[in-house]
Design a protein around this motif. Structure first.
Motif, PDB file in Angstrom:
ATOM      1  N   SER A   1     -22.555 -19.664 -23.495  1.00 60.12           N
ATOM      2  CA  SER A   1     -23.570 -19.650 -24.546  1.00 60.12           C
ATOM      3  C   SER A   1     -24.664 -20.668 -24.221  1.00 60.12           C
ATOM      4  O   SER A   1     -25.841 -20.429 -24.464  1.00 60.12           O
TER       5      SER A   1
ATOM      6  N   ALA B   1     -20.140 -28.303 -32.357  1.00 64.58           N
ATOM      7  CA  ALA B   1     -19.147 -27.380 -31.815  1.00 64.58           C
ATOM      8  C   ALA B   1     -18.135 -28.118 -30.946  1.00 64.58           C
ATOM      9  O   ALA B   1     -16.922 -28.028 -31.163  1.00 64.58           O
TER      10      ALA B   1
ATOM     11  N   TYR C   1     -20.191 -15.468 -31.366  1.00 70.83           N
ATOM     12  CA  TYR C   1     -20.143 -16.604 -32.292  1.00 70.83           C
ATOM     13  C   TYR C   1     -19.370 -16.223 -33.552  1.00 70.83           C
ATOM     14  O   TYR C   1     -18.638 -17.018 -34.120  1.00 70.83           O
TER      15      TYR C   1
ATOM     16  N   THR D   1     -18.377 -23.726 -38.410  1.00 70.48           N
ATOM     17  CA  THR D   1     -19.060 -22.496 -38.812  1.00 70.48           C
ATOM     18  C   THR D   1     -20.572 -22.683 -38.798  1.00 70.48           C
ATOM     19  O   THR D   1     -21.306 -21.825 -38.289  1.00 70.48           O
TER      20      THR D   1
ATOM     21  N   VAL E   1     -15.579 -16.672 -33.542  1.00 71.92           N
ATOM     22  CA  VAL E   1     -15.038 -17.969 -33.950  1.00 71.92           C
ATOM     23  C   VAL E   1     -14.941 -18.039 -35.471  1.00 71.92           C
ATOM     24  O   VAL E   1     -13.934 -18.474 -36.029  1.00 71.92           O
ATOM     25  N   VAL E   2     -15.992 -17.560 -36.157  1.00 74.45           N
ATOM     26  CA  VAL E   2     -15.991 -17.656 -37.615  1.00 74.45           C
ATOM     27  C   VAL E   2     -14.864 -16.816 -38.196  1.00 74.45           C
ATOM     28  O   VAL E   2     -14.123 -17.264 -39.076  1.00 74.45           O
TER      29      VAL E   2
ATOM     30  N   VAL F   1     -12.580 -21.181 -25.799  1.00 80.76           N
ATOM     31  CA  VAL F   1     -13.758 -21.532 -26.575  1.00 80.76           C
ATOM     32  C   VAL F   1     -14.724 -22.403 -25.774  1.00 80.76           C
ATOM     33  O   VAL F   1     -15.944 -22.282 -25.894  1.00 80.76           O
TER      34      VAL F   1
ATOM     35  N   MET G   1     -21.756 -22.610 -35.322  1.00 86.55           N
ATOM     36  CA  MET G   1     -21.762 -21.258 -34.749  1.00 86.55           C
ATOM     37  C   MET G   1     -22.936 -20.448 -35.294  1.00 86.55           C
ATOM     38  O   MET G   1     -23.599 -19.719 -34.562  1.00 86.55           O
TER      39      MET G   1
ATOM     40  N   LEU H   1     -18.526 -21.480 -24.919  1.00 86.94           N
ATOM     41  CA  LEU H   1     -19.673 -22.333 -25.224  1.00 86.94           C
ATOM     42  C   LEU H   1     -20.478 -22.643 -23.969  1.00 86.94           C
ATOM     43  O   LEU H   1     -21.701 -22.818 -24.038  1.00 86.94           O
TER      44      LEU H   1
END
Lengths: 536, 477
Positions: free
Chosen positions: B299, B336, B419, B371, B422-423, B292, B374, B296
């Motif tokens: 991202s 995050a 993204y 959430t 992750v959710v 993760v 994200m 990120l």
């Protein structure tokens, strides 16, 4: 902010839109796992929302039973003034029927989920309520930025409903649904930006207001590009062949409640958006691409019907039938004819009712047997006569049996589009025949024939709760079928107005460069104490 | 140096002093360790207050300036510092490395950044950059018993040292060509100069590379995934935001200075290239990450690409989109990384996304905050992340660069996919046992709630923030 709170207190569209979201907050107070209390609470909230919706519609129904444009009281509020973005809601004869369908289906969805949803009820309830707010907001938004925000707000709760409470391949289906939809809406975002920027360049000030942007007359080429951005977003939502592939997956994996909302309302937002935004804002572009879209709509009707015919899973069959039915609605919209538009609007509501009922029935069987496959059914009429009655009734409504609602809608669409489309309409009638073929096949495989499965012998018939939630839908099917006029007439002025404007715009060729047309004032309902809209 | 000059340095001085006090206090009264975070937070809050009340104007003979723009960027830096401090407390206690050095170094990072934001003279700029960088290297290696942290710090340091050399060389070349280290003077000299100035172009190119590195734009991005992975997660919430924000401002200053001159013509194309490479590259690389923090990091590369869109057509209208984007980015990254710092109790190991499975139900508050972060990163309304993207794209459309907006939109579509991963891991995968050794403290929760709440609240009611920014940048080129 204060002005917004004042609005939320009054009998307003704002209250109608945001009541469900606000009602999410008390959900936090419920203890974990207290699902019975949560369900009752949700039922109460959705009942109140239904009452609010009906009261609003009844109060603003004008003389002669027509529903004119009603702006939210107090007029638009500034939201981001530097870019001309306003909080502006309005309802008219095009959006109100769909909004009423939404608030009608909400309590039914809660009831239908009573047993099927077995975990995380608080989150489920919150998703449904936020989803409702998003749907109503998209229907009433009169500012394109606001519309976009509501449009995207619908996405997350639906994604969660499919992905958390769905069946085995739910994550795949949820992600596919999300990516398809957002691919369209992101392109629509660029189109909205370009449109608003062109307005700024032409008129000298920022505005995202629907009324302002309607005045923008764009050159043909630019119109085509921006139209493409909007149309793609809407056609994915409808979904139009060949953009429909997310739909069967989403429907099959979604829980019953999710399927009902998805088929009943979310799909209609695609056709609604096409009628509300894509056609009036870009008349020349929509006329230019009519041939292509007609071909796609017709392919969708026939292809959806044929694929539905081949299905071995009842829910998938109903899902593909949606592709075919929505193809009819698109055909009606493309015809640009008053009768066809009335039919299309009626058919949007009809499809929500009858397909909603079919999904509910699939769900009820699934609750008992945890299967949706035809091979596990057969002969159910003997053990579940009430189930059989409602299934036959809803199927016939969906087929288009005269005196039931489907007939009224399809008939109006075909009559209306025959006037302007001719052969296209004739070809589309084959879709009606095919619908009869696959839907009757469904009846045959589920209800008639020998009762082969031993497990099916002991099935309980519908409970009072289940009858109670199917009955209103059945009554509506019959009422619309017998007397469609009270359901179509309120929308007539709005459609007439939109059509007149559309044809007037088409009568003149697209300009060489962007220009502003004279302001256009729609007929506004004279009811209600505050008379908004006029001062701008 | 006049008293007025000194007065203009008050926010920085307060933070520096607070760092020294914390360092000494940690040496002499280590028993009071639990007070360091509140004290450091207090210092940052004080700096916010002082920076807010700083009169506009330049000081130290035109080396530093204070204006609405610098205040805006300083605000982003201070916000990132504040949120990082909040999330750090629990992490440091859990890892048993709570000490005053951490807070002191972080405060000095903030000092370096505030100076970087306000510097209009290249040597001041360089010294601020060095102050910042040295503190950053030390913080990256702060968990010094972890091999990954040390590895990350060394990689970051090696690359960073090259970059410092680049920047210094760029400064030297520009000084040699124009005879000045002050940006307004340089701009004037370049405009008056001959048609083609290859050396000056090289100098500017070196500066762009240097600050592009700090912003982790493709192709200067390679350090960031490694550094983020190894460095303490709460610190990454700072590292991934504040230096990027200040570097964006420096880039804007440098590009504005050269845009009028003979070396100016092709810069927008270069920035557009960097933007596109970063958006596309960052998003595609993030797609395949299973860790993760690395996800990120990529991202973040993509987000700086979106931000760079606003730098392509630099004009008065670029400031507000950039600032809004940075505020959004600070909030969502703090959310995050803050939640990641709390939910992954073993920082030495991989932070697999799959380890989050079902945690959304076990920790509803933290799951909800993650959430929101994200969704904001993905640019879904009504979050501030959406508004930032929206304004950046609108600016691109306004300046006739619709294609950049379309590329940005296509890239964000790719972004949505990872993204969402992750959710759905949080909510749609089977629930698992709670990871052992978690420490969920009040500070950390507060940081998560503040960032998620801020993301939503400012997304729904953005006008207060926007109006302030529009006022602040009025009249600033």
């Amino acid at each position: 902010m204060d002005a917004f709170l004042d609005l939320a207190r009054a009998d307003s569209l704002t209250r109608l839109v945001f009541f469900p979201t606000v009602a999410c907050l008390p959900l936090l107070l419920f203890p974990r796992g207290g699902s019975r209390a949560v369900r009752l609470y949700l039922l109460a909230v959705s009942g109140i929302e239904l009452a609010l919706g009906l009261a609003y519609a009844a109060r603003h129904l004008g003389p002669g039973g027509v529903f004119l444009l009603t702006r939210d009281r107090g007029g638009p509020l500034d939201w981001i003034p530097a870019w001309g973005i306003r909080y502006d809601l309005a309802a008219d004869g095009i959006s109100m029927p769909l909004a009423l369908l939404t608030v009608l289906l909400l309590p039914l969805v809660v009831l239908a989920s009573w047993r099927g949803i077995d975990r995380h009820w608080r989150a489920y309830g919150a998703s449904l309520l936020v989803l409702t707010s998003g749907i109503l907001g998209s229907l009433f938004a009169y500012d394109l930025f606001l519309f976009y925000v509501f449009w995207e707000v619908m996405l997350i709760p639906m994604y969660l409903v499919i992905g958390v409470w769905g069946s085995e391949r739910r994550i795949y289906a949820a992600v596919k649904f999300f990516l398809f939809t957002i691919a369209g809406s992101l392109l629509m975002l660029v189109a909205i930006l370009w449109l608003a920027w062109t307005y700024k360049a032409t008129a000298g000030e920022w505005s995202f207001a629907y009324q302002d942007l309607l005045r923008l007359d764009l050159p043909a080429r630019q119109q085509l590009w921006i139209f493409a951005g909007f149309a793609l977003a809407f056609l994915i939502k409808v979904p139009m062949f060949p953009l429909h592939t997310w739909l069967p997956d989403a429907h099959v994996e979604a829980p019953t409640g999710g399927s009902v909302i998805l088929a009943g309302i979310l799909l209609k937002l695609g056709t609604y958006g096409y009628l509300r935004f894509a056609m009036p804002l870009f008349p020349h572009a929509s006329a230019a691409s009519r041939g292509l879209l007609l071909a796609l709509a017709l392919t969708g009707i026939l292809y959806g019907a044929l694929v539905a015919w081949m299905q071995t899973d009842m829910k998938k069959l109903v899902a593909y039938s949606s592709v075919a039915h929505l193809g009819f609605v698109m055909l009606g919209l493309l015809a640009a004819d008053l009768v066809a538009w009335q039919g299309a609007l009626l058919q949007m509501v009809n499809h929500g009712i009858s397909t909603g009922a079919l999904f509910l029935l699939v769900g009820m069987f699934y609750d008992r047997r945890h299967t949706k496959r035809f091979e596990d059914m057969g002969g159910l009429a003997r053990v579940m006569p009430i189930f059989a009655f409602f299934l036959v009734f809803s199927t016939l409504a969906s087929v288009g049996l005269p005196a039931l609602n489907g007939f009224a809608g399809e008939f109006l669409i075909l009559v209306g589009s025959y006037r302007s489309l001719g052969a296209w309409a004739i070809a589309a009638t084959f879709g009606v025949v095919l619908a009869a073929v696959y839907l009757l096949k469904m009846l045959h495989l589920t209800l008639w024939g020998p009762l082969e499965r031993e497990e099916n012998r002991g099935l309980a018939d519908l409970s009072w709760r289940e009858v109670g939630l199917l009955l209103p839908l059945a009554v509506l099917m019959l009422a619309i079928g017998v007397a469609p006029a009270p359901f179509t007439e309120p929308s007539r002025p709005a459609l007439e107005e939109a059509l007149a404007r559309y044809q007037a715009r088409l009568a003149e060729p697209a300009p060489g460069e962007a220009r502003l047309l004279p302001a256009f004032e729609p007929a506004v309902a004279a009811t209600g104490p505050a008379e908004p809209g006029g001062e701008r | 140096m006049s008293p007025a000059d000194l007065a203009s340095l008050v926010p920085e001085l307060v933070l520096t002093a607070a760092g020294i006090v914390l360092l000494l206090a940690d040496a002499f009264v280590p028993a009071l360790r639990r007070l360091w975070t509140p004290l450091a937070l207090l210092a940052v809050a004080g700096a916010v207050y002082l920076a807010w009340n700083l009169p506009a104007g330049s000081s130290f003979g035109g080396q530093l300036e204070a204006s609405g723009v610098t205040l805006g960027f300083s605000g982003v830096v201070l916000l990132a510092g504040f949120l990082a401090l909040l999330t750090s407390e629990g992490y440091l206690r859990r890892e048993g490395i709570l000490s005053g050095e951490y807070h002191a170094l972080l405060l000095w990072c903030v000092v370096g950044l505030l100076l970087l934001v306000r510097a209009t003279e290249l040597l001041t700029l360089f010294v601020s950059l060095e102050l910042l960088s040295l503190c950053l290297y030390a913080l990256a290696a702060f968990h010094r018993r972890l091999p990954v942290a040390v590895e990350a710090a060394i990689k970051y340091f090696l690359m960073g040292a090259f970059v410092s050399a680049f920047v210094l060389l760029g400064v030297a070349i520009l000084y040699g060509e124009t005879g000045s280290t002050e940006l307004p003077e340089i701009a004037r000299a370049l405009q008056a100069g001959p048609g083609s100035q290859p050396l000056a172009t090289l100098g500017v190119l070196l500066l762009v590379a240097g600050f592009g590195f700090k912003m982790s734009l493709v192709p200067f991005h390679a350090w960031s995934p490694d550094a983020y992975q190894g460095a303490p997660s709460p610190f990454v919430a700072f590292l991934s935001v504040a230096p990027k924000a200040a570097s964006a401002l420096v880039l804007m200053r440098v590009l504005t200075a050269v845009s009028g001159g003979a070396v100016g013509g092709r810069w927008p194309d270069l920035v557009a290239l960097l933007a596109v490479l970063s958006m596309v590259g960052g998003n595609l690389l993030a797609l395949v990450q299973r860790d993760v923090k690395r996800m990120l990091a990529y991202s973040g590369i993509a987000h700086m690409g979106y931000l760079a869109i606003a730098l392509v057509a630099l004009d008065g209208g670029s400031w507000v989109p950039v600032l809004v984007y940075l505020v959004a980015y600070a909030l969502m990254n703090a959310g995050a990384f803050g939640v990641v710092a709390m939910l992954y109790p073993r920082p030495g190991e991989e932070h697999r996304i799959d380890d989050l499975a079902g945690l959304g139900y076990r920790y509803p508050l933290l799951g909800g905050c993650l959430t929101v972060a994200m969704l904001s990163l993905a640019g879904i309304p009504p979050t501030l992340g959406f508004l930032g993207k929206y304004l950046v794209f609108l600016h691109a459309v306004e300046s006739g660069q619709i294609w950049l907006a379309v590329v940005g939109v296509a890239a964000s579509l790719v972004g949505v996919f990872y993204y969402l991963r992750v959710v759905y891991t949080l909510y749609m995968k089977g629930e698992q046992a709670a990871p052992a050794g978690l420490l969920l403290d009040g500070w950390g929760r507060l940081a998560a709630v503040l960032s998620a709440g801020g993301t939503l609240a400012l997304g729904v009611w953005p006008w207060g923030l926007l109006r302030w920014m529009l006022d602040a940048v009025r009249g600033v080129g």
